[in-house]
Write an enzyme that holds these catalytic residues in place. Structure first.
Site, PDB file in Angstrom:
ATOM      1  N   ARG A  86     -38.240   0.258  39.843  1.00 23.22           N
ATOM      2  CA  ARG A  86     -37.798   1.266  41.443  1.00 23.22           C
ATOM      3  C   ARG A  86     -39.218   1.905  42.137  1.00 23.22           C
ATOM      4  O   ARG A  86     -40.340   1.512  40.889  1.00 23.22           O
ATOM      5  CB  ARG A  86     -38.062   2.828  40.009  1.00 23.22           C
ATOM      6  CG  ARG A  86     -37.660   3.896  40.776  1.00 23.22           C
ATOM      7  CD  ARG A  86     -37.635   5.332  39.422  1.00 23.22           C
ATOM      8  NE  ARG A  86     -37.918   6.203  39.957  1.00 23.22           N
ATOM      9  CZ  ARG A  86     -37.785   7.238  39.821  1.00 23.22           C
ATOM     10  NH1 ARG A  86     -38.567   7.692  38.660  1.00 23.22           N
ATOM     11  NH2 ARG A  86     -37.417   8.389  40.139  1.00 23.22           N
ATOM     12  N   ALA A 132     -37.819  13.846  37.399  1.00 23.60           N
ATOM     13  CA  ALA A 132     -37.197  14.928  38.265  1.00 23.60           C
ATOM     14  C   ALA A 132     -36.530  16.416  37.260  1.00 23.60           C
ATOM     15  O   ALA A 132     -36.611  17.688  37.939  1.00 23.60           O
ATOM     16  CB  ALA A 132     -35.865  14.655  39.204  1.00 23.60           C
ATOM     17  N   HIS A 157     -46.359  12.505  34.337  1.00 25.15           N
ATOM     18  CA  HIS A 157     -46.200  12.043  35.128  1.00 25.15           C
ATOM     19  C   HIS A 157     -46.640  10.453  35.427  1.00 25.15           C
ATOM     20  O   HIS A 157     -48.334  10.959  35.627  1.00 25.15           O
ATOM     21  CB  HIS A 157     -45.855  12.483  36.198  1.00 25.15           C
ATOM     22  CG  HIS A 157     -45.567  14.170  36.429  1.00 25.15           C
ATOM     23  ND1 HIS A 157     -44.325  14.150  35.943  1.00 25.15           N
ATOM     24  CD2 HIS A 157     -45.823  15.152  35.770  1.00 25.15           C
ATOM     25  CE1 HIS A 157     -44.397  15.416  35.610  1.00 25.15           C
ATOM     26  NE2 HIS A 157     -44.793  16.230  35.998  1.00 25.15           N
ATOM     27  N   ARG A 212     -47.739  13.739  46.759  1.00 24.04           N
ATOM     28  CA  ARG A 212     -46.495  13.622  47.114  1.00 24.04           C
ATOM     29  C   ARG A 212     -46.031  14.340  47.948  1.00 24.04           C
ATOM     30  O   ARG A 212     -46.259  15.685  48.076  1.00 24.04           O
ATOM     31  CB  ARG A 212     -45.686  12.790  45.717  1.00 24.04           C
ATOM     32  CG  ARG A 212     -46.437  11.686  45.501  1.00 24.04           C
ATOM     33  CD  ARG A 212     -45.758  11.421  44.228  1.00 24.04           C
ATOM     34  NE  ARG A 212     -44.158  10.460  44.580  1.00 24.04           N
ATOM     35  CZ  ARG A 212     -43.666  10.089  44.156  1.00 24.04           C
ATOM     36  NH1 ARG A 212     -43.596  10.676  42.691  1.00 24.04           N
ATOM     37  NH2 ARG A 212     -42.060   9.362  44.201  1.00 24.04           N
ATOM     38  N   GLU A 266     -47.407  17.015  29.235  1.00 28.22           N
ATOM     39  CA  GLU A 266     -46.167  16.924  30.187  1.00 28.22           C
ATOM     40  C   GLU A 266     -46.740  15.813  31.143  1.00 28.22           C
ATOM     41  O   GLU A 266     -48.349  15.853  31.291  1.00 28.22           O
ATOM     42  CB  GLU A 266     -45.957  18.342  31.237  1.00 28.22           C
ATOM     43  CG  GLU A 266     -45.451  17.920  32.550  1.00 28.22           C
ATOM     44  CD  GLU A 266     -45.706  18.914  33.380  1.00 28.22           C
ATOM     45  OE1 GLU A 266     -46.147  20.378  33.581  1.00 28.22           O
ATOM     46  OE2 GLU A 266     -45.640  18.884  34.758  1.00 28.22           O
ATOM     47  N   PRO A 295     -34.027  10.865  33.499  1.00 27.59           N
ATOM     48  CA  PRO A 295     -34.144  10.753  34.692  1.00 27.59           C
ATOM     49  C   PRO A 295     -34.219   9.802  35.377  1.00 27.59           C
ATOM     50  O   PRO A 295     -35.821   9.454  35.925  1.00 27.59           O
ATOM     51  CB  PRO A 295     -32.846  11.798  35.923  1.00 27.59           C
ATOM     52  CG  PRO A 295     -34.019  12.656  35.186  1.00 27.59           C
ATOM     53  CD  PRO A 295     -34.465  12.562  33.595  1.00 27.59           C
ATOM     54  N   ASN A 296     -34.129   8.361  35.675  1.00 28.07           N
ATOM     55  CA  ASN A 296     -34.151   6.852  36.179  1.00 28.07           C
ATOM     56  C   ASN A 296     -35.610   6.048  35.577  1.00 28.07           C
ATOM     57  O   ASN A 296     -35.502   5.665  36.067  1.00 28.07           O
ATOM     58  CB  ASN A 296     -34.930   7.706  37.719  1.00 28.07           C
ATOM     59  CG  ASN A 296     -33.105   8.162  38.217  1.00 28.07           C
ATOM     60  OD1 ASN A 296     -32.398   7.936  38.367  1.00 28.07           O
ATOM     61  ND2 ASN A 296     -33.457   9.386  38.886  1.00 28.07           N
ATOM     62  N   ASN A 329     -41.695  13.531  29.753  1.00 26.64           N
ATOM     63  CA  ASN A 329     -42.081  12.802  31.223  1.00 26.64           C
ATOM     64  C   ASN A 329     -40.890  13.361  31.748  1.00 26.64           C
ATOM     65  O   ASN A 329     -39.662  12.314  31.670  1.00 26.64           O
ATOM     66  CB  ASN A 329     -42.683  11.748  31.425  1.00 26.64           C
ATOM     67  CG  ASN A 329     -42.137  10.860  33.421  1.00 26.64           C
ATOM     68  OD1 ASN A 329     -41.969  11.918  34.027  1.00 26.64           O
ATOM     69  ND2 ASN A 329     -43.006   9.809  33.529  1.00 26.64           N
ATOM     70  N   TYR A 381     -44.529   3.561  41.170  1.00 22.40           N
ATOM     71  CA  TYR A 381     -44.480   3.800  39.867  1.00 22.40           C
ATOM     72  C   TYR A 381     -44.687   2.525  39.369  1.00 22.40           C
ATOM     73  O   TYR A 381     -45.211   2.220  37.867  1.00 22.40           O
ATOM     74  CB  TYR A 381     -43.198   4.127  39.530  1.00 22.40           C
ATOM     75  CG  TYR A 381     -43.163   5.370  39.394  1.00 22.40           C
ATOM     76  CD1 TYR A 381     -42.858   6.482  39.226  1.00 22.40           C
ATOM     77  CD2 TYR A 381     -41.799   5.359  40.671  1.00 22.40           C
ATOM     78  CE1 TYR A 381     -42.524   7.439  39.680  1.00 22.40           C
ATOM     79  CE2 TYR A 381     -41.273   6.542  41.450  1.00 22.40           C
ATOM     80  CZ  TYR A 381     -41.833   7.743  41.080  1.00 22.40           C
ATOM     81  OH  TYR A 381     -41.260   9.164  41.029  1.00 22.40           O
TER      82      TYR A 381
HETATM   83  C1  DQA Z   1     -42.056  11.511  37.646  1.00 25.21           C
HETATM   84  C2  DQA Z   1     -42.366  12.199  39.116  1.00 25.21           C
HETATM   85  C3  DQA Z   1     -41.315  13.245  39.462  1.00 25.21           C
HETATM   86  O1  DQA Z   1     -41.491  13.894  39.969  1.00 25.21           O
HETATM   87  C4  DQA Z   1     -40.102  11.703  39.593  1.00 25.21           C
HETATM   88  O2  DQA Z   1     -38.980  12.737  39.717  1.00 25.21           O
HETATM   89  C5  DQA Z   1     -39.697  10.909  38.703  1.00 25.21           C
HETATM   90  C6  DQA Z   1     -41.003  10.909  37.878  1.00 25.21           C
HETATM   91  C7  DQA Z   1     -43.679  10.614  37.549  1.00 25.21           C
HETATM   92  O3  DQA Z   1     -44.117   9.825  36.481  1.00 25.21           O
HETATM   93  O4  DQA Z   1     -44.840   9.947  38.476  1.00 25.21           O
HETATM   94  O5  DQA Z   1     -38.600  10.559  38.202  1.00 25.21           O
HETATM   95  O6  DQA Z   1     -42.182  12.179  36.771  1.00 25.21           O
END
Ligand code: DQA
Length: 147
Positions: A18, A82, A105, A112, A103, A10-11, A79, A23
């Protein structure tokens, strides 16, 4: 030719606009190009998806699992955004299919908020990478190509 699955949660469709201080300014389309280039370097096919919906991500993990069962999956780079910090369903999908998981990020989640420090996925991951920005995607593909 084996396939690398790259799944985004998501997002991440908002990448580029964003929270750019966290990011960066690359868009998800830019990330897809990075992944295509990395896969081309290694002679791998790419399946690249993004969804804001947990169940859709579960379905794609199952799809990757079917390829894995046929010996056709190089690895899954996920990725989960959240959902990393909330989703038993994604953990169960990874465990249930046995897919080799990275995994990923973009940000260093450990630097964070504390709610980002726990991941449901790490226990089922073969590798975890964070904090390399979007370059992490092509680094992860370079690594998966050696598996
Ligand atoms: C994320 C880190 C997560 O905590 C966050 O909710 C994201 C992006 C990252 O790529 O750094 O949406 O996965």
């Amino acid at each position: 030719m084996k396939t690398v699955y790259v799944l985004n949660g998501p997002n991440l469709n908002l990448l580029g606009s964003r929270e750019p201080t966290i990011y960066g300014s690359a868009t998800l389309a830019d990330v897809q190009v990075l992944c295509e280039q990395a896969c081309a370097r290694h002679g791998l096919a790419l399946a690249f998806h993004q969804s804001n919906h947990e169940g859709q991500l579960v379905d794609w993990i199952h799809e990757a699992g079917r390829l894995h069962a046929q010996g056709q999956l190089a690895g899954l780079i996920l990725n989960a955004a959240a959902y990393t910090h909330t989703s038993v369903a994604l953990l169960d999908a990874v465990k249930g299919t046995g897919v080799p998981l990275v995994e990923l990020h973009i940000s260093n989640v450990h630097a964070r908020e504390s709610f980002r420090h726990h991941s449901y996925l790490s226990a089922a991951a073969r590798a975890v990478m964070c904090g390399f920005g979007v370059a992490g995607y092509s680094l992860a593909i370079d690594a998966v190509a050696q598996w």
